[in-house]
Each structure stands twice: as structure tokens, then as C-alpha cells.
Motif scaffolding. Structure first.
Motif, PDB file in Angstrom:
ATOM      1  N   GLY A   1       0.818  -1.205   0.000  1.00 44.59           N
ATOM      2  CA  GLY A   1       0.000   0.000   0.000  1.00 44.59           C
ATOM      3  C   GLY A   1       0.850   1.253   0.000  1.00 44.59           C
ATOM      4  O   GLY A   1       2.073   1.210  -0.200  1.00 44.59           O
ATOM      5  N   PHE A   2       0.199   2.376   0.248  1.00 44.10           N
ATOM      6  CA  PHE A   2       0.860   3.675   0.282  1.00 44.10           C
ATOM      7  C   PHE A   2       0.656   4.282   1.669  1.00 44.10           C
ATOM      8  O   PHE A   2      -0.482   4.423   2.121  1.00 44.10           O
ATOM      9  CB  PHE A   2       0.261   4.608  -0.779  1.00 44.10           C
ATOM     10  N   PRO A   3       1.736   4.631   2.363  1.00 41.40           N
ATOM     11  CA  PRO A   3       1.593   5.174   3.721  1.00 41.40           C
ATOM     12  C   PRO A   3       0.953   6.554   3.721  1.00 41.40           C
ATOM     13  O   PRO A   3       1.381   7.449   2.986  1.00 41.40           O
ATOM     14  CB  PRO A   3       3.040   5.241   4.231  1.00 41.40           C
ATOM     15  N   VAL A   4      -0.100   6.708   4.521  1.00 39.98           N
ATOM     16  CA  VAL A   4      -0.786   7.996   4.675  1.00 39.98           C
ATOM     17  C   VAL A   4      -1.282   8.103   6.109  1.00 39.98           C
ATOM     18  O   VAL A   4      -1.347   7.107   6.838  1.00 39.98           O
ATOM     19  CB  VAL A   4      -1.994   8.127   3.716  1.00 39.98           C
ATOM     20  N   GLU A   5      -1.673   9.291   6.495  1.00 44.75           N
ATOM     21  CA  GLU A   5      -2.298   9.491   7.798  1.00 44.75           C
ATOM     22  C   GLU A   5      -3.802   9.303   7.637  1.00 44.75           C
ATOM     23  O   GLU A   5      -4.444   9.990   6.849  1.00 44.75           O
ATOM     24  CB  GLU A   5      -1.998  10.894   8.334  1.00 44.75           C
ATOM     25  N   VAL A   6      -4.358   8.375   8.404  1.00 49.36           N
ATOM     26  CA  VAL A   6      -5.762   7.999   8.237  1.00 49.36           C
ATOM     27  C   VAL A   6      -6.672   8.950   9.002  1.00 49.36           C
ATOM     28  O   VAL A   6      -6.480   9.187  10.191  1.00 49.36           O
ATOM     29  CB  VAL A   6      -5.996   6.554   8.717  1.00 49.36           C
ATOM     30  N   LEU A   7      -7.670   9.472   8.299  1.00 46.99           N
ATOM     31  CA  LEU A   7      -8.702  10.276   8.940  1.00 46.99           C
ATOM     32  C   LEU A   7      -9.970   9.451   9.131  1.00 46.99           C
ATOM     33  O   LEU A   7     -10.570   9.451  10.196  1.00 46.99           O
ATOM     34  CB  LEU A   7      -9.010  11.526   8.099  1.00 46.99           C
ATOM     35  N   SER A   8     -10.387   8.730   8.092  1.00 43.33           N
ATOM     36  CA  SER A   8     -11.566   7.865   8.174  1.00 43.33           C
ATOM     37  C   SER A   8     -11.386   6.713   7.202  1.00 43.33           C
ATOM     38  O   SER A   8     -11.022   6.916   6.041  1.00 43.33           O
ATOM     39  CB  SER A   8     -12.842   8.641   7.818  1.00 43.33           C
TER      40      SER A   8
ATOM     41  N   PHE B   1      -0.427  11.562  -6.811  1.00 45.95           N
ATOM     42  CA  PHE B   1      -0.217  10.887  -5.533  1.00 45.95           C
ATOM     43  C   PHE B   1       0.842   9.797  -5.662  1.00 45.95           C
ATOM     44  O   PHE B   1       1.783   9.718  -4.851  1.00 45.95           O
ATOM     45  CB  PHE B   1      -1.547  10.293  -5.058  1.00 45.95           C
ATOM     46  N   VAL B   2       0.711   8.945  -6.679  1.00 43.31           N
ATOM     47  CA  VAL B   2       1.639   7.827  -6.850  1.00 43.31           C
ATOM     48  C   VAL B   2       3.044   8.337  -7.140  1.00 43.31           C
ATOM     49  O   VAL B   2       4.038   7.799  -6.623  1.00 43.31           O
ATOM     50  CB  VAL B   2       1.151   6.894  -7.971  1.00 43.31           C
ATOM     51  N   GLU B   3       3.156   9.372  -7.946  1.00 48.12           N
ATOM     52  CA  GLU B   3       4.474   9.944  -8.244  1.00 48.12           C
ATOM     53  C   GLU B   3       5.140  10.458  -6.971  1.00 48.12           C
ATOM     54  O   GLU B   3       6.337  10.249  -6.746  1.00 48.12           O
ATOM     55  CB  GLU B   3       4.334  11.073  -9.269  1.00 48.12           C
TER      56      GLU B   3
ATOM     57  N   ALA C   1      -3.829  -3.683  -8.756  1.00 46.03           N
ATOM     58  CA  ALA C   1      -3.968  -3.603  -7.302  1.00 46.03           C
ATOM     59  C   ALA C   1      -3.277  -2.369  -6.735  1.00 46.03           C
ATOM     60  O   ALA C   1      -3.749  -1.775  -5.749  1.00 46.03           O
ATOM     61  CB  ALA C   1      -3.408  -4.867  -6.650  1.00 46.03           C
ATOM     62  N   ARG C   2      -2.179  -1.943  -7.342  1.00 42.29           N
ATOM     63  CA  ARG C   2      -1.525  -0.707  -6.898  1.00 42.29           C
ATOM     64  C   ARG C   2      -2.445   0.493  -7.137  1.00 42.29           C
ATOM     65  O   ARG C   2      -2.514   1.414  -6.320  1.00 42.29           O
ATOM     66  CB  ARG C   2      -0.198  -0.509  -7.632  1.00 42.29           C
ATOM     67  N   LEU C   3      -3.144   0.474  -8.275  1.00 40.05           N
ATOM     68  CA  LEU C   3      -4.118   1.535  -8.521  1.00 40.05           C
ATOM     69  C   LEU C   3      -5.206   1.494  -7.457  1.00 40.05           C
ATOM     70  O   LEU C   3      -5.608   2.535  -6.911  1.00 40.05           O
ATOM     71  CB  LEU C   3      -4.731   1.375  -9.914  1.00 40.05           C
ATOM     72  N   GLY C   4      -5.679   0.298  -7.128  1.00 43.61           N
ATOM     73  CA  GLY C   4      -6.659   0.172  -6.060  1.00 43.61           C
ATOM     74  C   GLY C   4      -6.135   0.674  -4.730  1.00 43.61           C
ATOM     75  O   GLY C   4      -6.814   1.411  -4.007  1.00 43.61           O
ATOM     76  N   ASN C   5      -4.907   0.292  -4.389  1.00 46.67           N
ATOM     77  CA  ASN C   5      -4.302   0.746  -3.130  1.00 46.67           C
ATOM     78  C   ASN C   5      -4.173   2.262  -3.082  1.00 46.67           C
ATOM     79  O   ASN C   5      -4.396   2.887  -2.039  1.00 46.67           O
ATOM     80  CB  ASN C   5      -2.929   0.107  -2.944  1.00 46.67           C
ATOM     81  N   ALA C   6      -3.800   2.860  -4.208  1.00 42.15           N
ATOM     82  CA  ALA C   6      -3.654   4.316  -4.258  1.00 42.15           C
ATOM     83  C   ALA C   6      -4.999   4.998  -4.046  1.00 42.15           C
ATOM     84  O   ALA C   6      -5.103   5.967  -3.279  1.00 42.15           O
ATOM     85  CB  ALA C   6      -3.052   4.743  -5.599  1.00 42.15           C
TER      86      ALA C   6
ATOM     87  N   TRP D   1       4.768   3.540  -9.447  1.00 42.92           N
ATOM     88  CA  TRP D   1       3.925   2.347  -9.468  1.00 42.92           C
ATOM     89  C   TRP D   1       4.670   1.094  -9.026  1.00 42.92           C
ATOM     90  O   TRP D   1       4.090   0.214  -8.392  1.00 42.92           O
ATOM     91  CB  TRP D   1       3.381   2.120 -10.882  1.00 42.92           C
ATOM     92  N   ALA D   2       5.925   0.978  -9.379  1.00 45.44           N
ATOM     93  CA  ALA D   2       6.653  -0.243  -9.087  1.00 45.44           C
ATOM     94  C   ALA D   2       7.079  -0.299  -7.628  1.00 45.44           C
ATOM     95  O   ALA D   2       7.111   0.700  -6.925  1.00 45.44           O
ATOM     96  CB  ALA D   2       7.883  -0.351  -9.994  1.00 45.44           C
TER      97      ALA D   2
END
Length: 346
Positions: free
Chosen positions: A267-274, A329-331, A300-305, A336-337
């Protein structure tokens, strides 16, 4: 809209989501509420449409103002509404949520006499399922008749026509008269399903036979504790369908395919709000990738993003990202890789 048939058809529940804007306060203290589109199949349709997919939602709404709200919102998003009947005497669903970070998201469903559950086989017969490129259904649609039979009919037709069927497990314990009935209905549907998508808890719920294995600390919480052997239950599902995608929160997801090694997609690390809406955004991204002909890793990476972006916001469909937002966001997150995962897995 053009006269061509939609590439993606999603079927099931729809609602108006009433989300507190007073973050951190319990509902009795809330004074400001935002109104948004909601419901898992609706969220997936909007999420895919924002990524450029020609999507149609098949649901039902009441002859009421909430139905007007949903239809108008879908039209703005470019989601086809031609297959959404009005159901006089039924009510369009509603959901209310007071977000209390970091880990409390109590949600109340108003689904007594829900219009979307009144979706019938006759309604489904008017939908060009055989001409779509993918069909998405969800578990909650199986909880009551006539929506259950309508969903079974749609999947049977899609499977017979070679249209890939995606099942988002969407387990909502308080929508079932007996939690064991969820698994029974899911397992009955699997012969006409190609891809199962669910959280680790939902994977366990799909194979649940003993109610002692589930703990619901609060009837309105969205993520009950469901005990079980996730690996064994995934394998049991994989014996019946070609692909099982397990959503793993901040870790990303794992794609399980018959006869192949599991594919872990970070996945991609972010700060979760909801966390609300993240799974639907994930499904929208994953399915969009597959419709584009992408391999499972990139899809699946697109889904994760998409899921990672949504957890930083309050809301579901209205906050799913566009492709431009995803690309930025992904950049920013490194591309992607991933150096520890393969980039080819068809």
C-alpha cells in the motif's frame, strides 16, 4: 452519454450518507452534517467513473427526495442511471456517521423497507448485462428478497455470457437475521463469481459457520471481530473462484490466484482520517486497472492508491480520486513499481 453499453455495471445498495463535520465529537454533540452519495456498489461505480470508466449503477430508490438526491448526484458524476427504478412505498436508504479518530467510526444504517432491496428479477432483465465488460455485486444485496434473487439472476447471466463477475463481500452484520446466513448465501453465489474482494475479517465471515467466532462490540460498528484462519478460508474460497483479493489495510493487499503464488501488493503510507469508503475506492481502482488490460500488480496498486487517498478524507463516493489525482499521488509516493514485488502477474 453515448448509445454504447456501459463497460462496468454495479448492482446493489445506494444511500445518502450523512457524515458529521464536527470531527471527534460523538453524535449527540454534532451540529454540522454533510450529505454525500453512499453505498458500496454506488461508490465503486462513481470511483470507476472518475477514473474514466463508462459505468452504470443498478439499484432502486424510493419516490422520495433522497432518491432525487442520489439520481442527481450520479448524473453529475457521469454514472448511468437508466437502470434505476423508483419503488413507490419504499424508502431510499440513509446512513449516519460521527467520525471519532483514530479508530472509532460508529455508523448507523437506516434500511427498514429499503428501496434497493426491492430490486427485482424483472428489473434485472432490463439491464444489458451480457454486453458489459465486468459486473460487480455485493454481499449485502443477498440479505433479503427480492434483491437476493435479482443479484443471483444477474450473476448467472453474466457468468453464462463470459462477463467477469466481481463480488465485494461487504459484510454488514446487522443487515442479516443470522450472521451464518451471510456465509451460506456467499457460498451459494460463488459458482457464478470470478473474483472475490474482501478484508481479512470478511474472508472469515464468508466461511463462518459458528456464531461464536464473531464478536460485535457495538451493533453499529463497521468492523466486527471475526475469528478464523484467514489463509485456510482464502484457500477454501480459491477452490471455488479463480481469484481472491484480500484487502489488508495499510499493508496493501494480496492477490491469490489458482495455481499461482500469492501476489503481495504494498500500500501507500498515509495518515488515516476515516476508513469509510476506502475498500470501495480500492475495488474501483482494481477493476478499472483490469478493464484497461493491466496486470494484477499494477491494477492492485491503482486500487491501493485510490483507497489511500480516500482514507485521508471524510466521505466515500464524493471523495474518490480522479486519474490525475492518482497519478500525482503515486508519483509523490515513489511510483507504481515496488522493488520487493514483481511487476508482471497476469
Amino acid at each position: 452519454m453515448t448509445d454504447t453499453r456501459p463497460s462496468l455495471i454495479t448492482i446493489g445498495r445506494s444511500s445518502i450518507d450523512l457524515y458529521s463535520q464536527d470531527i471527534g465529537k460523538p453524535l449527540p454533540e454534532v451540529r454540522t452534517i454533510g450529505a454525500y452519495l453512499g453505498g458500496s456498489p454506488l461508490n465503486i461505480a462513481v470511483g470507476a467513473a472518475r477514473l474514466g470508466v463508462d459505468a452504470a449503477l443498478v439499484t432502486a430508490v424510493g419516490d422520495d427526495q433522497v432518491g432525487d438526491f442520489i439520481l442527481a448526484g450520479l448524473e453529475r458524476e457521469g454514472v448511468r442511471t437508466a437502470y434505476i427504478p423508483r419503488k413507490p412505498g419504499a424508502r431510499t436508504s440513509a446512513v449516519i456517521l460521527a467520525v471519532q479518530p483514530p479508530d472509532r467510526f460508529p455508523i448507523t444504517f437506516y434500511r427498514d423497507n429499503a428501496a434497493d432491496i426491492q430490486l427485482s428479477i424483472d428489473d434485472i432483465q432490463a439491464v444489458p448485462i451480457e454486453e458489459a465488460r465486468a459486473l460487480v455485486v455485493n454481499g449485502t444485496a443477498l440479505s433479503k428478497e427480492p434483491g437476493r434473487s435479482a443479484t443471483l439472476s444477474a450473476c448467472e447471466r453474466a457468468h453464462a455470457a463470459g462477463v467477469p463477475v466481481y463480488l465485494d463481500l461487504d459484510f454488514r452484520a446487522n443487515q442479516w437475521h443470522d450472521v451464518r446466513a451471510f456465509g451460506l448465501n456467499i457460498r451459494a453465489l460463488l459458482p457464478n463469481v470470478d473474483v472475490v474482494i474482501g478484508t481479512e475479517e470478511e474472508i472469515n465471515a464468508a466461511m463462518l459457520t459458528d456464531p461464536a467466532d464473531i464478536t460485535i462490540r457495538h451493533d453499529q460498528m463497521t468492523a466486527p471481530e471475526i475469528r478464523g484462519d484467514v489463509a485456510a478460508n482464502t484457500a477454501a474460497l480459491l477452490a471455488r473462484v479463480s481469484t481472491v483479493v484480500v484487502k489488508e489495510g495499510e499493508r496493501g493487499c494480496t492477490v491469490h490466484r489458482a495455481g499461482e503464488e500469492p501476489l503481495s501488493v504494498p500500500g501507500f503510507p498515509v495518515e488515516v482520517l476515516s476508513v469509510l469508503g476506502a475498500g470501495d475506492a480500492f475495488a474501483a481502482g482494481l477493476i478499472t486497472g483490469r478493464l484497461r488490460g493491466w496486470d494484477w500488480f499494477r491494477s492492485a496498486r491503482l486500487g491501493n492508491a485510490c483507497g489511500a487517498i480516500v482514507v485521508t478524507r471524510i466521505g466515500c463516493a464524493d471523495f474518490t480520486p480522479t486519474q490525475a489525482e492518482v497519478d500525482t499521488f503515486v508519483e509523490e509516493k515513489g511510483g507504481w513499481a515496488c522493488p520487493t514485488s514483481p511487476t508482471l502477474a497476469r
